[in-house]
Design a protein around this motif. Structure first.
Motif, PDB file in Angstrom:
ATOM      1  N   PRO A 216       1.075  -1.306   0.012  1.00 34.94           N
ATOM      2  CA  PRO A 216       0.048  -0.104   0.017  1.00 34.94           C
ATOM      3  C   PRO A 216       0.855   1.214  -0.036  1.00 34.94           C
ATOM      4  CG  PRO A 216      -0.002  -1.056   2.186  1.00 34.94           C
ATOM      5  CD  PRO A 216       0.648  -2.026   1.135  1.00 34.94           C
ATOM      6  N   ARG A 217       2.155   1.284   0.553  1.00 32.17           N
ATOM      7  CA  ARG A 217       2.841   2.261   0.622  1.00 32.17           C
ATOM      8  C   ARG A 217       3.640   2.664  -0.748  1.00 32.17           C
ATOM      9  NH1 ARG A 217       6.153   2.508   6.491  1.00 32.17           N
ATOM     10  NH2 ARG A 217       4.497   1.342   7.497  1.00 32.17           N
ATOM     11  N   TYR A 218       3.830   1.519  -1.696  1.00 33.64           N
ATOM     12  CA  TYR A 218       4.018   1.789  -2.967  1.00 33.64           C
ATOM     13  C   TYR A 218       2.871   2.550  -3.820  1.00 33.64           C
ATOM     14  CZ  TYR A 218       8.616  -0.421  -3.328  1.00 33.64           C
ATOM     15  OH  TYR A 218      10.004  -0.550  -3.206  1.00 33.64           O
ATOM     16  N   VAL A 219       1.651   2.031  -3.564  1.00 37.44           N
ATOM     17  CA  VAL A 219       0.312   2.872  -4.447  1.00 37.44           C
ATOM     18  C   VAL A 219       0.296   4.094  -4.041  1.00 37.44           C
ATOM     19  CG1 VAL A 219      -2.071   2.569  -4.176  1.00 37.44           C
ATOM     20  CG2 VAL A 219      -0.683   0.470  -4.245  1.00 37.44           C
ATOM     21  N   SER A 220       0.559   4.394  -2.655  1.00 39.39           N
ATOM     22  CA  SER A 220       0.463   5.876  -2.383  1.00 39.39           C
ATOM     23  C   SER A 220       1.683   6.728  -3.033  1.00 39.39           C
ATOM     24  CB  SER A 220       0.443   5.939  -0.839  1.00 39.39           C
ATOM     25  OG  SER A 220       0.236   7.248  -0.402  1.00 39.39           O
ATOM     26  N   ASP A 265       5.575   9.881   1.343  1.00 42.59           N
ATOM     27  CA  ASP A 265       5.328   8.446   0.816  1.00 42.59           C
ATOM     28  C   ASP A 265       6.491   7.696   0.473  1.00 42.59           C
ATOM     29  OD1 ASP A 265       2.628   9.194   1.200  1.00 42.59           O
ATOM     30  OD2 ASP A 265       2.232   9.701  -0.925  1.00 42.59           O
ATOM     31  N   THR A 266       7.552   8.484   0.057  1.00 45.16           N
ATOM     32  CA  THR A 266       8.769   7.764  -0.389  1.00 45.16           C
ATOM     33  C   THR A 266       9.426   7.357   0.873  1.00 45.16           C
ATOM     34  OG1 THR A 266       9.077   9.047  -2.430  1.00 45.16           O
ATOM     35  CG2 THR A 266      11.033   7.933  -1.524  1.00 45.16           C
ATOM     36  N   MET A 267       9.549   8.205   2.063  1.00 42.89           N
ATOM     37  CA  MET A 267      10.180   7.857   3.088  1.00 42.89           C
ATOM     38  C   MET A 267       9.359   6.555   3.954  1.00 42.89           C
ATOM     39  SD  MET A 267      12.920   9.418   3.377  1.00 42.89           S
ATOM     40  CE  MET A 267      13.146   8.647   4.738  1.00 42.89           C
ATOM     41  N   ALA A 268       8.281   6.536   3.543  1.00 32.79           N
ATOM     42  CA  ALA A 268       7.446   5.507   4.334  1.00 32.79           C
ATOM     43  C   ALA A 268       7.826   4.145   3.675  1.00 32.79           C
ATOM     44  CB  ALA A 268       5.931   5.540   4.096  1.00 32.79           C
ATOM     45  N   VAL A 269       7.954   4.180   2.233  1.00 36.73           N
ATOM     46  CA  VAL A 269       8.605   3.098   1.635  1.00 36.73           C
ATOM     47  C   VAL A 269      10.194   2.622   2.043  1.00 36.73           C
ATOM     48  CG1 VAL A 269       9.382   2.076  -0.348  1.00 36.73           C
ATOM     49  CG2 VAL A 269       7.229   3.175  -0.331  1.00 36.73           C
ATOM     50  N   LEU A 270      11.075   3.802   2.169  1.00 37.07           N
ATOM     51  CA  LEU A 270      12.372   3.509   2.460  1.00 37.07           C
ATOM     52  C   LEU A 270      12.418   3.055   3.906  1.00 37.07           C
ATOM     53  CD1 LEU A 270      13.786   6.535   0.791  1.00 37.07           C
ATOM     54  CD2 LEU A 270      13.705   4.035  -0.030  1.00 37.07           C
ATOM     55  N   LYS A 271      11.697   3.473   4.733  1.00 36.89           N
ATOM     56  CA  LYS A 271      11.897   3.210   6.301  1.00 36.89           C
ATOM     57  C   LYS A 271      11.588   1.473   6.331  1.00 36.89           C
ATOM     58  CE  LYS A 271      10.283   7.545   8.328  1.00 36.89           C
ATOM     59  NZ  LYS A 271       9.126   8.080   9.021  1.00 36.89           N
ATOM     60  N   LEU A 272      10.637   1.059   5.487  1.00 29.53           N
ATOM     61  CA  LEU A 272      10.508  -0.284   5.577  1.00 29.53           C
ATOM     62  C   LEU A 272      11.898  -1.190   4.810  1.00 29.53           C
ATOM     63  CD1 LEU A 272       6.681  -1.210   4.919  1.00 29.53           C
ATOM     64  CD2 LEU A 272       8.212  -1.790   7.091  1.00 29.53           C
ATOM     65  N   SER A 273      12.045  -0.602   3.765  1.00 33.85           N
ATOM     66  CA  SER A 273      13.420  -1.081   2.822  1.00 33.85           C
ATOM     67  C   SER A 273      14.405  -1.384   3.855  1.00 33.85           C
ATOM     68  CB  SER A 273      13.618  -0.336   1.829  1.00 33.85           C
ATOM     69  OG  SER A 273      12.294  -0.211   0.859  1.00 33.85           O
ATOM     70  N   TYR A 274      14.719   0.144   4.630  1.00 28.13           N
ATOM     71  CA  TYR A 274      15.933   0.001   5.584  1.00 28.13           C
ATOM     72  C   TYR A 274      15.973  -0.838   6.613  1.00 28.13           C
ATOM     73  CZ  TYR A 274      17.059   4.689   3.277  1.00 28.13           C
ATOM     74  OH  TYR A 274      17.354   5.456   2.177  1.00 28.13           O
ATOM     75  N   LEU A 275      14.477  -1.396   7.296  1.00 31.33           N
ATOM     76  CA  LEU A 275      14.419  -2.385   8.227  1.00 31.33           C
ATOM     77  C   LEU A 275      14.722  -3.796   7.539  1.00 31.33           C
ATOM     78  CD1 LEU A 275      13.585  -3.333  10.929  1.00 31.33           C
ATOM     79  CD2 LEU A 275      11.535  -3.191  10.076  1.00 31.33           C
ATOM     80  N   TYR A 276      14.092  -3.793   6.339  1.00 30.79           N
ATOM     81  CA  TYR A 276      14.270  -4.963   5.669  1.00 30.79           C
ATOM     82  C   TYR A 276      15.403  -5.530   5.025  1.00 30.79           C
ATOM     83  CZ  TYR A 276      12.903  -8.514   1.894  1.00 30.79           C
ATOM     84  OH  TYR A 276      13.132 -10.017   1.308  1.00 30.79           O
TER      85      TYR A 276
END
Length: 634
Positions: A216-220, A265-276
């Motif tokens: 959903p973060r990518y969609v946003s 919205d980009t940071m919301a994606v990157l926050k998960l990516s930086y965890l993953y």
């Protein structure tokens, strides 16, 4: 509602797209299946060849250097192998060198074929999206953001290309490396292989959680990209108004808000990516540490640690360390694969969301051929509302049961206040919209029964807002009549009173007009638009305030050209200046979608109604201007 929560124009269509990436392959991948297959096979052999050096190194250590085992290679008959130690050593060297060469060769083959596949798909998707956009009704563009369409044509197609190229390559690399390494490790020592590969299920569960959380973060994020594109395009297109009203800070604020939404919205994606990503690297690292710990204890103590049993050779341990290190990179690469997958999924949803938008203005299944078109236009009880669902409510109708006709050689003019429905009526004649009730006919045939290109090629349109493409003046006059000669272009310009100012420009007809024709004045642009219609020589003319952007002197010259042009064809005209349609065969006065008066100029003046009042105001203004000019000359 905040901007971040607003539904974008494509959301409703996107949500109905089922399995978008599978549809992408089904629609665009089949015709390029050959390149795709070659690329995948080459990628498989490249990755498989890269596994040979550590395996052969372990065999060489145990058999050639330590002499603890006989020289044997899995899946290769011993009869095919050299018998002497020296020959075996050189055999290992040659095979290792050959594996590096094969890896490079097959990687090159994959790179070429994968890019042919991925870029070919991107090219076709982009062109198909643009073709679909060209086929969409004007109603779509009334309330859809151009930036959203630009995001699909540019950003989304590029996301698909990156997925088809990088993500698929890395996915194949991951499958081959993981599967191949697991097979080699289990062949050498099943117990230590379980220790090494224990992290793989944990990685799978971690990846499953990440994909569910990030989608959903990518969609946003994709929605925010389209929103920013729209804001930037509108701000640049309206720069004249912005500067004229000193509204630069306001526009900067609007762009800042759109950019901040994309940033969030980009940071919301990157926050998960930086965890993953670090999490995947940590799990892969733990696999290496576990292998080194258990294998190291096994060798140093000489006995299997814990519940493990059997022996472990030095060569096998070296192979385990090399293979475990090899598996770290492809496993850690899962994060990028998931990123590209989710991004491509969101983009493909938007692409097919655009593709799936229904069009109302389409050619009939069995079109009527009305060529050659004479130009007899008839409106019969035509009603129209821009929102068809509201047609039952009279207050929402733009036009109410209007009827009139125009024959070849006649001019019918529409006048009235802004919002009366004048421009809408003319758009119905071109079938930019379809009537809700009643009919619009050309030569007795309903325009809905005619092929759209046949209808529109028979109509010449000059609007109050003239659009020119970035190119030369000659190119813009020739637009729509692309095969016209230079001489025909000049004659059309002369008829539109444009030749004189064109020849005074530095490059004449080859002068570039700039984006939207910004290098020319409004009057110059309008005369070029008129010249374009003159060149097309259509049987029907539609003039929507065609002289609104010119001065009085130029207007008189253009009016003479229009009268000559309209002499033997049907003309429908809208005019703000009533003097330009004074000689019309019939004048219709519209108000709130109704025809409230009709007749020629003299008849309407005799009625002493709305037209007469409007004429009195404009005639008084013209008389005042003339007296002012006379006083100025004195």
């Amino acid at each position: 509602m905040s901007s971040a929560d607003e539904e974008t124009p494509f959301d409703a269509y996107r949500e109905r797209v089922d399995r978008p990436l599978a549809r992408l392959f089904r629609t665009y991948g089949r015709e390029r299946l050959g390149w795709f297959s070659i690329g995948m096979v080459a990628n498989f052999f490249a990755r498989a060849a890269s596994l040979l050096p550590p395996l052969l190194l372990g065999i060489a250590i145990d058999s050639l250097f330590l002499g603890e085992q006989s020289f044997s290679i899995p899946l290769v008959p011993d009869a095919w192998l050299p018998a002497t130690t020296t020959a075996q050593f050189w055999f290992v060297i040659l095979v290792i060198a050959g594996s590096f060469l094969a890896t490079a060769l097959f990687t090159w083959i994959y790179g070429v074929t994968a890019n042919l596949f991925a870029h070919g798909v991107m090219h076709t998707v982009r062109v198909d999206c643009f073709e679909k956009m060209q086929a969409l009704d004007m109603a779509f563009f009334d309330d859809k953001q151009t930036g959203e369409v630009m995001a699909v044509l540019n950003n989304d197609t590029q996301n698909l290309e990156r997925f088809l190229d990088d993500a698929l390559m890395n996915s194949m690399r991951l499958l081959v490396m993981t599967g191949g390494i697991a097979a080699v490790l289990f062949h050498l020592n099943r117990q230590l292989a379980v220790v090494t590969l224990l992290a793989v299920p944990a990685m799978g569960l971690f990846t499953w959680w990440f994909m569910r959380a990030v989608e959903p973060r990518y969609v946003s994020q994709r929605s925010a990209v389209g929103n920013l594109n729209t804001r930037l395009e509108n701000s640049i297109a309206g720069i004249d108004l912005t500067k004229a009203t000193a509204s630069e800070r306001f526009e900067i604020g609007r762009v800042r808000d759109a950019s901040k939404r994309l940033f969030d919205d980009t940071m919301a994606v990157l926050k998960l990516s930086y965890l993953y990503r670090p999490g995947m690297e940590l799990l892969a690292g733990l696999a290496f540490v576990s292998t080194f710990l258990v294998g190291g204890l096994w060798l140093t103590t000489g006995t299997a640690p814990g519940p493990l049993t059997g022996d472990l050779s030095v060569g096998d341990f070296v192979v385990f360390l090399f293979m475990t290190q090899r598996i770290v990179d492809p496993l850690a690469e899962v994060s990028n694969i998931v990123d590209q997958y989710e991004n491509a999924k969101a983009s493909s949803e938007r692409v097919f969301g655009l593709m799936d938008i229904s069009t109302g203005i389409e050619d009939p299944d069995d079109p009527t051929d009305i060529e050659p078109i004479e130009g007899h236009v008839t409106f019969e009880d035509v009603s129209f509302a821009y929102d068809s669902e509201l047609i039952d409510g009279d207050d929402e109708r733009v036009l109410h049961d209007i009827s009139f006709e125009a024959s070849p050689g006649e001019m019918v003019a529409l006048v009235g206040p802004t919002g009366a429905g004048k421009s809408t009526a003319l758009k119905l004649a071109m079938r930019l919209y379809d009537v809700e009730s009643g009919s619009v006919c050309v030569d007795g045939t309903d325009v809905r029964d005619v092929r759209v290109p046949d209808l529109r090629s028979a109509i010449g349109y000059v609007g109050q807002e003239t659009f020119l493409f970035d190119g030369t003046i000659a190119d813009n006059i020739r637009y729509g009549s692309f095969e016209a000669s230079d001489e025909a272009v000049r004659e059309a310009a002369k008829a539109a009173q444009a030749h004189e100012f064109i020849t005074e420009l530095p490059d004449g007809y080859e002068t570039r007009v700039g984006e939207r024709g910004v290098k020319l004045s409004g009057g110059q642009r309008q005369r070029i638009a008129i010249a374009r219609v003159v060149l097309a020589d259509p049987p029907i003319l539609i003039l929507d305030e065609a002289t609104s952007a010119v001065d009085t002197e130029t207007e008189l010259a253009i009016q003479e050209s229009i009268e000559r042009l309209a002499a033997d064809r049907t003309t429908l005209a809208i005019a703000h200046r009533l003097s330009t349609i004074k000689s019309a065969d019939e004048i219709l006065v519209l108000e709130d979608g109704d025809i409230v008066e009709r007749g020629d100029h003299d008849e309407l003046l005799d009625l002493d109604g709305r037209y007469a009042a409007l004429w009195s105001v404009q005639a008084g203004a013209v008389d005042f201007e003339r007296r002012a000019e006379a006083l100025a000359e004195d």
